[in-house]
Design a protein around this motif. Structure first.
Motif, PDB file in Angstrom:
ATOM      1  N   THR A 120      -5.880   9.606   1.728  1.00 53.78           N
ATOM      2  CA  THR A 120      -5.089   8.382   1.899  1.00 53.78           C
ATOM      3  C   THR A 120      -5.197   7.866   3.319  1.00 53.78           C
ATOM      4  O   THR A 120      -5.298   6.646   3.547  1.00 53.78           O
ATOM      5  N   THR A 121      -5.191   8.751   4.292  1.00 53.51           N
ATOM      6  CA  THR A 121      -5.339   8.331   5.692  1.00 53.51           C
ATOM      7  C   THR A 121      -6.660   7.610   5.900  1.00 53.51           C
ATOM      8  O   THR A 121      -6.721   6.582   6.588  1.00 53.51           O
TER       9      THR A 121
ATOM     10  N   ARG B 142      -6.418   4.137   4.355  1.00 54.35           N
ATOM     11  CA  ARG B 142      -5.553   3.261   5.154  1.00 54.35           C
ATOM     12  C   ARG B 142      -6.227   2.873   6.466  1.00 54.35           C
ATOM     13  O   ARG B 142      -6.009   1.776   6.986  1.00 54.35           O
TER      14      ARG B 142
ATOM     15  N   MET C 115      -8.493   0.016   5.670  1.00 47.52           N
ATOM     16  CA  MET C 115      -7.726  -1.210   5.443  1.00 47.52           C
ATOM     17  C   MET C 115      -7.023  -1.712   6.698  1.00 47.52           C
ATOM     18  O   MET C 115      -6.465  -2.806   6.695  1.00 47.52           O
TER      19      MET C 115
ATOM     20  N   ALA D 214      -4.387  -0.277   8.139  1.00 53.95           N
ATOM     21  CA  ALA D 214      -2.979   0.109   8.182  1.00 53.95           C
ATOM     22  C   ALA D 214      -2.725   1.202   9.216  1.00 53.95           C
ATOM     23  O   ALA D 214      -1.594   1.383   9.663  1.00 53.95           O
TER      24      ALA D 214
ATOM     25  N   GLY E 289      -5.595  -6.229  10.315  1.00 51.71           N
ATOM     26  CA  GLY E 289      -5.449  -5.725   8.957  1.00 51.71           C
ATOM     27  C   GLY E 289      -5.528  -6.821   7.909  1.00 51.71           C
ATOM     28  O   GLY E 289      -6.185  -6.666   6.881  1.00 51.71           O
TER      29      GLY E 289
ATOM     30  N   TYR F 272      -7.649  -3.079  -2.410  1.00 53.86           N
ATOM     31  CA  TYR F 272      -7.116  -1.738  -2.180  1.00 53.86           C
ATOM     32  C   TYR F 272      -6.049  -1.407  -3.211  1.00 53.86           C
ATOM     33  O   TYR F 272      -5.080  -2.161  -3.372  1.00 53.86           O
TER      34      TYR F 272
ATOM     35  N   PRO G  83      -3.366   1.306  -3.590  1.00 54.63           N
ATOM     36  CA  PRO G  83      -2.735   2.464  -2.940  1.00 54.63           C
ATOM     37  C   PRO G  83      -2.253   3.471  -3.963  1.00 54.63           C
ATOM     38  O   PRO G  83      -1.997   3.136  -5.126  1.00 54.63           O
TER      39      PRO G  83
ATOM     40  N   ARG H 247       2.569   0.135  -4.980  1.00 58.33           N
ATOM     41  CA  ARG H 247       3.131  -0.912  -4.119  1.00 58.33           C
ATOM     42  C   ARG H 247       3.259  -2.259  -4.826  1.00 58.33           C
ATOM     43  O   ARG H 247       2.931  -3.303  -4.264  1.00 58.33           O
TER      44      ARG H 247
ATOM     45  N   ASP I 191      -7.270   4.649  -4.340  1.00 57.32           N
ATOM     46  CA  ASP I 191      -6.703   5.900  -3.851  1.00 57.32           C
ATOM     47  C   ASP I 191      -5.931   6.592  -4.972  1.00 57.32           C
ATOM     48  O   ASP I 191      -4.872   6.132  -5.385  1.00 57.32           O
TER      49      ASP I 191
END
Length: 219
Positions: A41-42, A45, A48, A50, A70, A80, A82, A86, A157
């Motif tokens: 996930t890192t 992100r 992207m 973030a 971003g 993306y 997530p 979201r 993700d």
């Protein structure tokens, strides 16, 4: 198309990504396999925008993403999904999908029609509030939203996490269709259960470091 070169990234002074490098060619589907907490996930992100990188470079179609804002990345055709979806709970399904259109001021509704053609079940509950859907249905909506924005690159993700087997299979069918259409996709999984048949190349991530696995795509 997408190149990460020697990326380092820490969160609250804790190193998460260490000297990460990978390449994803145009029109291919690439897997990113690692256990929970490995850094999947890192990494997503960071691509992207973030999370800021400390060292290294991220390039997409020869554009330096690591120095781009971003919000500028959506305009480059990067979508993306997530891990936690979201979605806006009180928005309808279609309103959630339309968010990327509103953000980029895109008026080409052909992309929305393409998504509905690819996933007709989305169209059938387009007027329902996102909060009324099951977790698996919400994943489909989040995927549709990413597909509308991701005309060039999709970052998915853990799309199968917490999804019932039947809906996980449906998600896999859609990702397979994207592969057949030569859309560039990076999809992360914890155990390589679902995506094995469609990926062209696989990276393993462990404790924030990446290694290239053998191509194990099934015939």
């Amino acid at each position: 198309m997408l190149t990460l070169s020697n990326i380092d990234l820490s969160i609250q002074r804790v190193p998460i990504l260490r000297d990460v490098s990978l390449d994803i060619e145009t029109g291919t589907t690439c897997g990113l396999i690692g256990r929970n907490g490995a850094g999947k996930t890192t990494l997503m992100r960071a691509i992207m925008g973030a999370l800021p990188v400390e060292k290294g470079a991220i390039q997409f179609n020869h554009v330096d993403l690591h120095t781009a804002k971003g919000h500028e990345r959506a305009a480059l055709g990067i979508g993306y999904l997530p891990e936690d979806r979201r979605l806006v709970p009180h928005f309808t399904v279609e309103e959630n999908i339309m968010v990327s259109f509103w953000a980029t001021k895109n008026t080409d509704m052909a992309r929305l029609k393409w998504v509905y053609d690819l996933m007709p079940e989305i169209g059938r509950f387009a007027d329902r509030k996102a909060m009324t859907l099951s977790g698996g249905q919400q994943k489909l909506v989040a995927l549709a939203r990413a597909m509308v924005a991701g005309s060039n690159l999709l970052l998915l993700d853990e799309p199968f996490e917490g999804v019932a087997p039947a809906l996980a299979q449906r998600l896999m069918e859609v990702i397979g269709d994207l592969h057949n259409e030569k859309l560039t996709v990076l999809v992360s999984e914890s155990d390589y259960t679902h995506s094995q048949k469609v990926v062209d190349k696989v990276y393993a991530i462990e404790r924030g470091q990446i290694s290239l696995m053998n191509n194990t795509k099934a015939a």
